[in-house]
Enzyme design. Structure first.
Site, mmCIF file in Angstrom:
data_model
loop_
_atom_site.group_PDB
_atom_site.id
_atom_site.type_symbol
_atom_site.label_atom_id
_atom_site.label_comp_id
_atom_site.label_asym_id
_atom_site.label_seq_id
_atom_site.Cartn_x
_atom_site.Cartn_y
_atom_site.Cartn_z
ATOM 1 N N MET A 1 0.857 -1.193 0.000
ATOM 2 C CA MET A 1 0.000 0.000 0.000
ATOM 3 C C MET A 1 0.889 1.238 0.000
ATOM 4 O O MET A 1 1.575 1.523 0.993
ATOM 5 C CB MET A 1 -0.927 -0.002 1.222
ATOM 6 C CG MET A 1 -2.083 -0.995 1.074
ATOM 7 S SD MET A 1 -3.162 -1.019 2.504
ATOM 8 C CE MET A 1 -2.175 -1.941 3.671
ATOM 9 N N CYS B 1 -2.670 -1.275 -9.992
ATOM 10 C CA CYS B 1 -2.898 0.104 -9.534
ATOM 11 C C CYS B 1 -3.870 0.823 -10.471
ATOM 12 O O CYS B 1 -3.650 0.873 -11.679
ATOM 13 C CB CYS B 1 -1.578 0.858 -9.446
ATOM 14 S SG CYS B 1 -1.853 2.543 -8.867
ATOM 15 N N LYS C 1 0.905 -9.019 -8.941
ATOM 16 C CA LYS C 1 -0.351 -8.669 -8.286
ATOM 17 C C LYS C 1 -1.232 -7.959 -9.311
ATOM 18 O O LYS C 1 -0.812 -6.986 -9.915
ATOM 19 C CB LYS C 1 -0.085 -7.765 -7.083
ATOM 20 C CG LYS C 1 -1.347 -7.355 -6.364
ATOM 21 C CD LYS C 1 -1.066 -6.978 -4.925
ATOM 22 C CE LYS C 1 -2.308 -6.460 -4.247
ATOM 23 N NZ LYS C 1 -2.679 -5.112 -4.721
ATOM 24 N N ASN D 1 -7.423 -11.572 -2.779
ATOM 25 C CA ASN D 1 -7.296 -10.288 -2.074
ATOM 26 C C ASN D 1 -8.556 -9.447 -2.265
ATOM 27 O O ASN D 1 -9.134 -9.419 -3.346
ATOM 28 C CB ASN D 1 -6.059 -9.546 -2.615
ATOM 29 C CG ASN D 1 -5.975 -8.094 -2.182
ATOM 30 O OD1 ASN D 1 -5.939 -7.198 -3.020
ATOM 31 N ND2 ASN D 1 -5.959 -7.833 -0.882
ATOM 32 N N ARG E 1 -6.087 -2.948 3.739
ATOM 33 C CA ARG E 1 -6.578 -1.860 4.592
ATOM 34 C C ARG E 1 -6.901 -2.291 6.014
ATOM 35 O O ARG E 1 -6.616 -1.553 6.968
ATOM 36 C CB ARG E 1 -7.805 -1.222 3.934
ATOM 37 C CG ARG E 1 -7.451 -0.449 2.665
ATOM 38 C CD ARG E 1 -8.653 -0.168 1.821
ATOM 39 N NE ARG E 1 -9.252 -1.396 1.289
ATOM 40 C CZ ARG E 1 -10.378 -1.437 0.610
ATOM 41 N NH1 ARG E 1 -11.047 -0.333 0.384
ATOM 42 N NH2 ARG E 1 -10.843 -2.596 0.157
#
Ligand SMILES: Cc1cc2nc3c(=O)[nH]c(=O)nc-3n(C[C@H](O)[C@H](O)[C@H](O)COP(=O)(O)O)c2cc1C
Length: 324
Positions: free
Chosen positions: A17, A100, A140, A201, A226
């Protein structure tokens, strides 16, 4: 489960993150049982320009769990160059960002933009694998650019063919950003398509969520973002649930505050107070979740300018929450 030859203990991985998963944050997650940790995303192109800030994102990396450096980029050659430039960094594996959603990143063709071009995605992985000194490469990704083009399965196959050894799938398209809920059935399609380990995820906030997501997706593990901010104890809870053990008791307020203080202290030591405190404000806010007077306490967090202010914040937290 393994990342190449690196064995992982049972537990959830800490998601990368930007602005949050710096070395103190990753160290804390590892201490609480994260199976591995990943750096904030680092621009491959910026590394090739010798950008000092980008190199600093990889400093102080080693912790109690395997850790990866996450790179983003849109060109195979730049990726290869960046991988060669960071050979001296003491990381365990490389992770490539194909998730992203930020326009600043996707406008350059990187991040989730790569979900629109599975062939290029594969070429970038191959370039990283070939430039790497043997340290494994993971990816990812999201489910796709938008819900009309869920390309994750195809991208995953290209990544596997190009030498990626593990995939993490955030169960949303780019267009969905962080809303609505994730699509576990689409993560499952990726898991069923490849033979390398796949982590699921998205939206895991408890041990039960982790078990449910594993059940729904058939994945080899979960990655948590988060919900782990301000709550590293989540890793212990998920690890216990995965091992069929009773969940450890939640931390006391004093333990929460001590962990927050330690995290911010390490941030100040490693980056200097001036650079650390703006980031410490957003980290501290996460520790206020669920407290009496949380709105006012969050406002107090936004006023933290020196490390000494943290003790005043803790004093106020304890005063406003006497019986926790
Ligand atoms: C503030 C923030 C920064 C993020 N930065 C990155 C990043 O640098 N690289 C990446 O792959 N994902 C990044 N993500 C996405 C997370 O890794 C994760 O996929 C997403 O938050 C969903 O998981 P969660 O519901 O457990 O948070 C970021 C997410 C947030 C909220």
């Amino acid at each position: 489960m393994k990342i190449g030859e690196i064995s992982l203990k049972a537990g959830a991985a800490l998601a990368p993150m930007a602005g949050f998963t710096d070395a103190p944050c990753r160290r804390m997650a590892a201490r609480h049982g994260a199976s591995f940790t990943v750096s904030e995303m680092v621009s491959a192109k910026a590394l090739t320009f010798g950008d000092k800030k980008s190199f600093r994102l990889m400093a102080h990396g080693r912790n109690d769990a395997p850790w990866g450096v996450q790179l983003f980029g849109a060109e195979p050659e730049t990726m290869a160059q960046a991988v060669r430039l960071i050979q001296k960094v003491d990381y365990d594996f490389l992770d490539l960002n194909m998730g992203c959603p930020a326009p600043k990143i996707t406008s350059s063709g990187a991040g989730s933009r790569l979900m629109q071009d599975p062939v290029l995605a594969g070429q970038i992985v191959r370039a990283a694998v070939q430039a790497s000194d043997g340290r494994p490469v993971t990816v990812k990704m999201r489910l796709g650019w938008d819900n009309q083009h869920l390309t994750a399965r195809e991208v995953a196959l290209r990544c596997e063919e190009a030498g990626a050894v593990l995939l993490t799938v955030h169960g949303r398209s780019r267009e969905e950003m962080y809303q609505p809920g994730i699509h576990p059935e689409e993560i499952r399609r990726v898991k069923e398509a490849v033979s390398i380990p796949v982590l699921a995820n998205g939206d895991v906030a408890s041990a039960d969520d982790a078990l449910r997501l594993l059940e729904e997706t058939g994945c080899d593990g979960v990655m948590v973002g988060r919900a782990a901010l301000g709550n590293p104890w989540l890793f212990e809870q998920i690890a216990a649930a995965l091992e069929g053990k009773p969940l450890p008791p939640p931390p006391t307020l004093r333990q929460r505050m001590a962990e927050m203080r330690r995290q911010i202290e390490e941030m100040c030591e490693e980056k200097g107070e001036w650079a650390a405190m703006p980031q410490a404000r957003s980290q501290a806010m996460h520790y206020m979740a669920g407290l009496r007077g949380a709105a006012g306490l969050r406002r107090a967090c936004s006023g933290l300018s020196h490390f000494s202010d943290v003790d005043e914040l803790i004093r106020r937290v304890m005063e406003e929450n006497p019986i926790r």
